[in-house]
Every structure is written in C-alpha cells, then in structure tokens.
Design an enzyme around this catalytic site. Structure first.
Site, PDB file in Angstrom:
ATOM      1  N   GLY A 100       1.105   1.987 -10.040  1.00 20.05           N
ATOM      2  CA  GLY A 100       1.332   1.288  -8.956  1.00 20.05           C
ATOM      3  C   GLY A 100       0.020   0.500  -8.523  1.00 20.05           C
ATOM      4  N   SER A 122      -1.591   7.621  -7.034  1.00 14.08           N
ATOM      5  CA  SER A 122      -0.734   6.177  -7.293  1.00 14.08           C
ATOM      6  C   SER A 122       0.515   6.676  -8.049  1.00 14.08           C
ATOM      7  CB  SER A 122      -1.396   5.481  -7.962  1.00 14.08           C
ATOM      8  OG  SER A 122      -1.202   5.513  -9.339  1.00 14.08           O
ATOM      9  N   ASP A 123       1.568   5.815  -7.525  1.00 13.17           N
ATOM     10  CA  ASP A 123       2.850   5.992  -8.486  1.00 13.17           C
ATOM     11  C   ASP A 123       2.743   5.267  -9.657  1.00 13.17           C
ATOM     12  OD1 ASP A 123       5.617   6.640  -9.254  1.00 13.17           O
ATOM     13  OD2 ASP A 123       6.335   6.070  -7.343  1.00 13.17           O
ATOM     14  N   TYR A 124       3.369   5.613 -10.653  1.00 18.23           N
ATOM     15  CA  TYR A 124       3.390   5.110 -12.088  1.00 18.23           C
ATOM     16  C   TYR A 124       2.886   3.529 -12.220  1.00 18.23           C
ATOM     17  CZ  TYR A 124       4.313   5.485 -17.024  1.00 18.23           C
ATOM     18  OH  TYR A 124       4.334   5.535 -18.447  1.00 18.23           O
TER      19      TYR A 124
END
Length: 755
Positions: free
Chosen positions: A299, A295-297
C-alpha cells in the site's frame, strides 16, 4: 543521525540486556526495549518496521514492484540474520517458523524475535462460514468462539498476529470484499468487531501461547469505494466517516486490539497510507490508540500510482510521516528509511517511536520471554478436530437464512425422492469460500454427502450438476429436467462460485450467472416444488423465476461442514435462525443500498408505478426485495402489544420498550426481535431507521414471550453539525419487529436536560 554499528562485544552486551541476570543490566521490559533501540543501526530499525510474505508461501505476482515477491528461503533467512526483517506473514509450517525464529534469536546480532502473522479470516485449518455469513447469526458469542478456535489452531504453528477482523461497513453489493465483514449495519458491525477481537486475542492476555493479536482493518472507508469497485477512491463526508465507518474500529480498539491496517483507498483525496489526519490526529490523538499501524500489501508503494509520491523514496517518506509504522511487502522502509533519516527528511526519534511500538507488542506477545512458546509440538493439532468441526457445523446452520417457504415445502421429508441440482450440488470446491489460505478443501463436506447422511434412504437422492457456475454443461439442462420430473421435490444449489466473491472480485451485475438462470427456469417449468439454496458472499439480485421458487434459502459459503449444516436446517433437525446482515435489492442499479438510508425531501408515497417527482426509480421503488434483518423460521411468530411506558425518556434516565411475541405455528420458532428508532426532527437529517438492539427468542408452539429493550440518551446520539457526537431533545419513532421494514410502531420523546 544513527550511531555506527556496535562492535561484536557491544552486540553481546545488548544481548545480555535482552536477557537480564540482575547484574546491573536492564531488568524491566521498557529498559530492555530502550537498550535494544540504542544498540540498533538505522538498517536494523528499518528491519523491525518491515514485514514480508513468507518465502515458504506463494506470493502474488507484482510486476510493478518486484521487491514485493520474496526470494528464496535462504535469502529471507539471511535478511533476518542481518536484522533487515522483523516480521513475516502467511507461513503455515511450524518447522519453518522454528527455523526462522532460530535464525532471528540465535544468529542475528541483537537476537530480536520475529513476529509471525497471517490472514486467518474465517478459520485456519478448520474453515468456518465466511464472516458475512456468520454475521447472519446475529450472535456475538458464536463469533467469539469461532475466532478463538481459529486462533488456537493458528498459534499452534507459531502465528501470533492476525490480519483480521475486517470491520469495514459495506453497503454496495458490487464490492467483493463485503464477504469479509459484518454487513451494512453499524451496531452489528461494532458488536461482531468486539467479539472477534476478544476471540482472537483470548482472555488470558496477549502473552498466552494461544493469543493472536487482532488487526481491525482497513482504516478507513474501504467498504465505500465508488461504484463498488475494489481499491477505488472513496469520497464520503467526515460526518459519514465518523458516524458509519469509524465506530467499528473504535469498538475493536476499546476491546483491546493493538494493531490496525491502513486502507488501500484515499479519503477526501488523500490516500490512507499517507494521511496524517486519519492516522495521527484521529487514530492516536482522538482515540488514544497505542498500538502500531501496518500498511496493506504494498500500500505504501502504491502511493506512486495514486499520484501522491514521485518515486519509491518519496512513497516511503510519505507513508512513514503519514503514520504507517510498518511496511508490508514493498520493502520500501528497508530500502529507504535509513537514507531518509541520514538526509534529515525523517527524524530518527520518530523512527524510534515506531520501532518501540513494534518491540512493545513483541514483548506483550511474550516473544522476548519465550520466542518458541507458540511452537510447542504438543499444541500442533490435526487438520480435522472434532470439537472445531462441531463448532463449524453449529456456525453453519446458524448462518443460514430462510427467505421463502410457500406451501410448507420445508423442512424436507427424509423419505422423499429428492433431485439435488446445480453447480454446487456436489464436490468440495466452492464450499469454504474466498480468503482460505490454510484449509484443505478435502476436509469439506459436500452438499450431497450431507443430504445422504440425513435421508432415510440415500438411494432416493439424485444429483445432477446441470451447469457450471459461469458456463453451461453439454446436456446439463436436459439431465436436470429429467431428474426433476422423477423427484418429489427439487433442491437447487446455485449462485456464486467461491472465486466470484472476495478481494478484486467486484461485479457489475450481482445476479446469478446466466447459465444458472437458464437452468433454474427450465427446472421450475417442470412444476415440481423447488427449493433454491443460494451460495454467495454478497447480496444477490434474483430474477422473477428465482423469486417465485416456493423455497428460498441463503446458504452462503459455510465452510467445512457445509453439507451437514444445510441438511440440519433443510430437513428440520434445527430451525432456521439466520437473519440478513445485508439488504437484498431488487436490481443491481439500486446499489449502494442499505436499510438506514435517508428519507429525502421527496419520499415516495406509494408502492405503485407511475409516481413522478419523488425519490424513486422508474422500474422499482427504492425498497429491498428482502430487507436487512429479514429471515423466516419454521414457526409463526406474531408481534403484539407494543409498550413504550409513558412515552418519555428523561435526559439521564432509561426507557423500557417491550412487545409480546407469540408462536402461532406448529413448529418451534427461532425469532430475532429487533429494535429500531427514527429521530423525527433533528439539526442533521437522520436515517429512516437505525438498529438499536436485538435479542433472540425461542418459542415452542403456542408459547408467548415478552421482549424488553432499554433505551438511554446515548442510544439516540448522532454526529452533529460540529462533527462531534451529540443528542437533541425531541420525538422519536420506535419499532419492535422482525426486520428493518416491519414491526410494531410507537412514539416517545426525549426530554430536555432539567438542570
């Protein structure tokens, strides 16, 4: 359901399986991994699927999700000790990495090594030009070498995984994160995606201590946020996804990337972090991707704000079942995956699949065989490496784009009296650019320092700031005007500060800030020759005063060797060779703007104002102020003699298209010849031009060279009505020229399959 936690003796047995000794225990990597998975509790499995910021490093405040902010170093070490954390990112200390790895390998129950990651976007200690600037070099070998150098420095402190390259196609100057990518073109984007993956990962295999796992990001369509607004929704057709946004990812995966990062945005109403069509059907089903998705930060946590998830538990369920293997920063998987499995909402076998992917990558990176291999003291190199600085200087000067050179104002005379004016004329701030987490700005070379080193008499250089980036200075304009009057030539370094581009830095108007525009107008009114050097991480819109400057140079954010790189080109030690990887529009209101737009059913017929009922603005034609691929050199390259052979391309054949370039100037010409095509009639409307090849030519004064490009049917393919790649017989326009709005024009025909 998960098995209960093994007893200490069983834990030791699993450790022995991890360290085979030939005594009937697991000996292959696959067997070792399966033994570990079988021995894990659900909490330990969730831990392997969790990555958090290093407690050593500052983390962004996140009031909506306090769990995203790491606790103390000891709290994080305890999480590792208990198997609740499998990866950590953005630490830069070899000592800290060794301490944490020791906890993981020697003090945790199963001894699974940690995976250390970081955002190494354009350099670790040695900072290279921002990726968009480097894209202006149109040089895959250069991009590969700078990525390799960054990986060599980063792995020396224990890092094995990089959250780069960003391969999002960006066509809206308002979006701040365009600075991290390769610009607006698919071919250039694919070319540099491959080069950067190969550079980060190296040629000796991922187990090599200098290898850094690459992460093409952000899957997918992140660069197409509505209105150029970061994190905004994306609403593009599946055809556009497949033809524009997917290819750089596919190229990066084909080059060996085994990690990818989900995008913050939604795609067709479904956030990428919970999009099974994107992450499972396309990524794994169609493309055969075998790595893991992170995942992104936070996300996954943000699925709540998207309105898709009811709460954190639901967000964890949706992200995991949507195809995200590892959760970054939110801690959602650590907190909720075990209970989701116990409740039957998620199958443990599916969790095992994701854990297996993570463990397999750790094994490929050599972490099981030698968890400290990237921490050898002799590999920890200093912050100021001559070889890498030489590379940064080369990359900097190759990234510079010359847009205008009226009256031969460039190159500068080394004996001239020069007034160096502007908020970026001196000082080490604003040189490296955004997304620099580990480089020390104290090592950057300021513009004035580079100029003094290049001049015959440094005392003939006068430096005046004139204004700040976004605010006036008391008496600044007056001092700048006085300096200009006393000079033979004025160089103004203006544009954006480094915090005006990058993540969360979308802009409504991409012009030079007003205090600088006032400064430019006042200095130009003095009447001395003026060279504007634009510091920027995006396409800037210039007012008429700036456009009329005799010299105009895009100087980007060039990294630690900024001053020397600019001086190399502006004083003529090296020819300008950069070309625009993005179109510079006349007005912000043209955004999003790109050269390979559609012609429409009502194309404008002239450049004159007043033409109605055509696809044009009232104030300007929909063309670029400076188009994609544009850039001048100190020579004078002239294109002649386009040859398309007999004008036919057999279905399974090749067609050579060539032209002669002659340098009619008195200095060396560094020219980038570009090949474009246009499908004149197809079942799906096609762009007015598409780049299909480029090659660099160096010509001495009076020298000529023949540039040759080979086209095949594959170069003519597009996403058809069935949303698959196809190609159709017919006539095509072809150009060889210096940019996307010029060149020699010809026609050829793709013949039908004779079988």
């Amino acid at each position: 359901m998960s098995s209960p936690a093994p007893k200490p003796s069983e834990a030791r047995l699993s450790g022995e399986a991890r360290r085979p000794d030939g005594g009937g225990r697991a000996t292959t990597v696959a067997e070792r991994i399966e033994a570990l998975i079988a021995a894990m509790t659900l909490e330990e499995k969730a831990g392997q699927l969790t990555i958090m910021p290093a407690a050593l490093a500052p983390a962004p405040a996140n009031a909506a999700n306090p769990a995203a902010v790491p606790g103390s170093i000891e709290e994080q070490a305890q999480a590792v000790r208990e198997g609740r954390l499998g990866a950590v990112f953005n630490g830069d200390s070899a000592d800290w990495h060794r301490r944490m790895q020791t906890v993981a390998v020697e003090e945790s129950r199963l001894g699974i090594p940690l995976l250390f990651a970081a955002d190494v976007i354009h350099g670790f200690r040695t900072i290279f030009p921002v990726p968009l600037a480097e894209a202006a070099a149109f040089d895959a070998n250069l991009a590969k070498r700078t990525a390799r150098a960054a990986a060599e420095e980063a792995t020396a402190v224990g890092l094995a995984w990089n959250f780069a390259p960003m391969v999002d196609i960006s066509r809206d100057a308002r979006w701040g994160r365009g600075v991290e990518g390769a610009g607006e073109d698919v071919l250039l984007g694919c070319t540099l995606a491959v080069a950067r993956v190969e550079g980060f990962q190296g040629e000796a295999g991922l187990s090599d201590v200098g290898a850094m796992l690459a992460t093409p990001k952000h899957l997918a369509g992140y660069g197409a946020g509505a209105g150029g607004l970061d994190y905004n929704s994306v609403d593009v057709s599946e055809r556009t996804l497949r033809e524009i946004h997917f290819p750089p990812f596919q190229a990066a995966f084909d080059a060996g990337a085994l990690s990818t990062m989900a995008a913050f945005n939604e795609v067709a109403g479904v956030p990428a972090h919970a999009n099974p069509w994107l992450m499972k059907d396309v990524l794994r089903g169609e493309w055969g991707f075998e790595g893991f998705v992170v995942s992104d930060y936070t996300g996954d946590f943000e699925l709540i704000a998207h309105g898709l998830a009811e709460d954190e538990r639901d967000a964890a369920r949706l992200a995991f079942t949507g195809g995200v293997d590892m959760s970054m920063s939110s801690n959602l998987y650590a907190h909720h995956l075990p209970d989701l499995v116990r409740s039957g909402a998620i199958a443990e076998a599916d969790v095992d699949v994701s854990v297996r992917r993570v463990l397999e990558l750790k094994a490929q990176l050599g972490l099981f065989d030698d968890p400290y291999g990237r921490l050898a003291p002799e590999r920890v190199e200093p912050n100021d490496q001559p070889g890498h600085r030489d590379l940064a200087r080369e990359a900097g000067r190759k990234s510079i784009v010359l847009l205008r050179n009226e009256g031969g104002v460039l190159p500068l005379k080394r004996s001239a009296r020069i007034a160096l004016i502007g908020p970026f004329a001196e000082g080490r701030e604003h040189l490296n650019g955004p997304w620099v987490l580990f480089g020390d700005p104290a090592y950057a070379v300021p513009v004035d320092e580079g100029f003094r080193a290049a001049m015959d008499d440094p005392a003939r250089l006068t430096v005046v700031r004139g204004s700040e980036a976004e605010a006036p200075l008391d008496g600044g304009i007056e001092a700048a005007v006085e300096a200009a009057r006393a000079a033979d030539v004025v160089v103004m370094v203006v544009g954006e500060g480094e915090r005006m581009s990058g993540e969360a830095q979308s802009r409504v108007d991409v012009c030079i800030p007003e205090p600088q525009r006032d400064l430019i107008a006042a200095v130009m009114a003095v009447g001395k020759p003026v060279v504007l050097v634009l510091k920027c991480g995006r396409a800037l819109v210039l007012d008429e005063a700036a456009k009329s400057a005799p010299g105009l140079v895009v100087g980007w954010f060039l990294g630690v060797e900024t001053g020397h790189a600019l001086a190399d080109v502006l004083f003529g030690a090296h020819e300008p060779s950069g070309r625009l990887p993005i179109s510079l529009p006349h007005h912000t209101g043209q955004s999003p703007f790109h050269y390979d737009r559609k012609v429409t059913g009502r194309p404008p017929l002239s450049l004159e104002h007043g033409e109605e009922f055509k696809a044009r603005y009232r104030e300007t034609l929909n063309t670029a102020a400076w188009p994609f691929g544009y850039g001048l050199t100190y020579g004078d390259p002239v294109y002649e003699g386009l040859d398309v052979g007999d004008g036919t391309l057999a279905w399974d054949g090749e067609l050579e298209v060539s032209a002669t370039i002659t340098n009619r100037g008195e200095r060396v010409a560094e020219e980038l010849a570009q090949l474009y095509i246009h499908d004149r009639a197809a079942s799906v409307t096609r762009p007015i031009r598409q780049l299909k090849g480029f090659q660099r030519v160096r010509l001495e004064p009076g020298q000529s060279a023949r540039v040759r490009f080979t086209l095949t049917r594959r170069d003519l393919m597009f996403i058809g009505r069935e949303l698959t790649w196809t190609v159709e017989p017919g006539r095509f326009t072809v150009w060889i020229g210096p940019n996307a709005e010029a060149g020699l024009e010809g026609i050829f025909e793709l013949l039908a399959d004779a079988r």
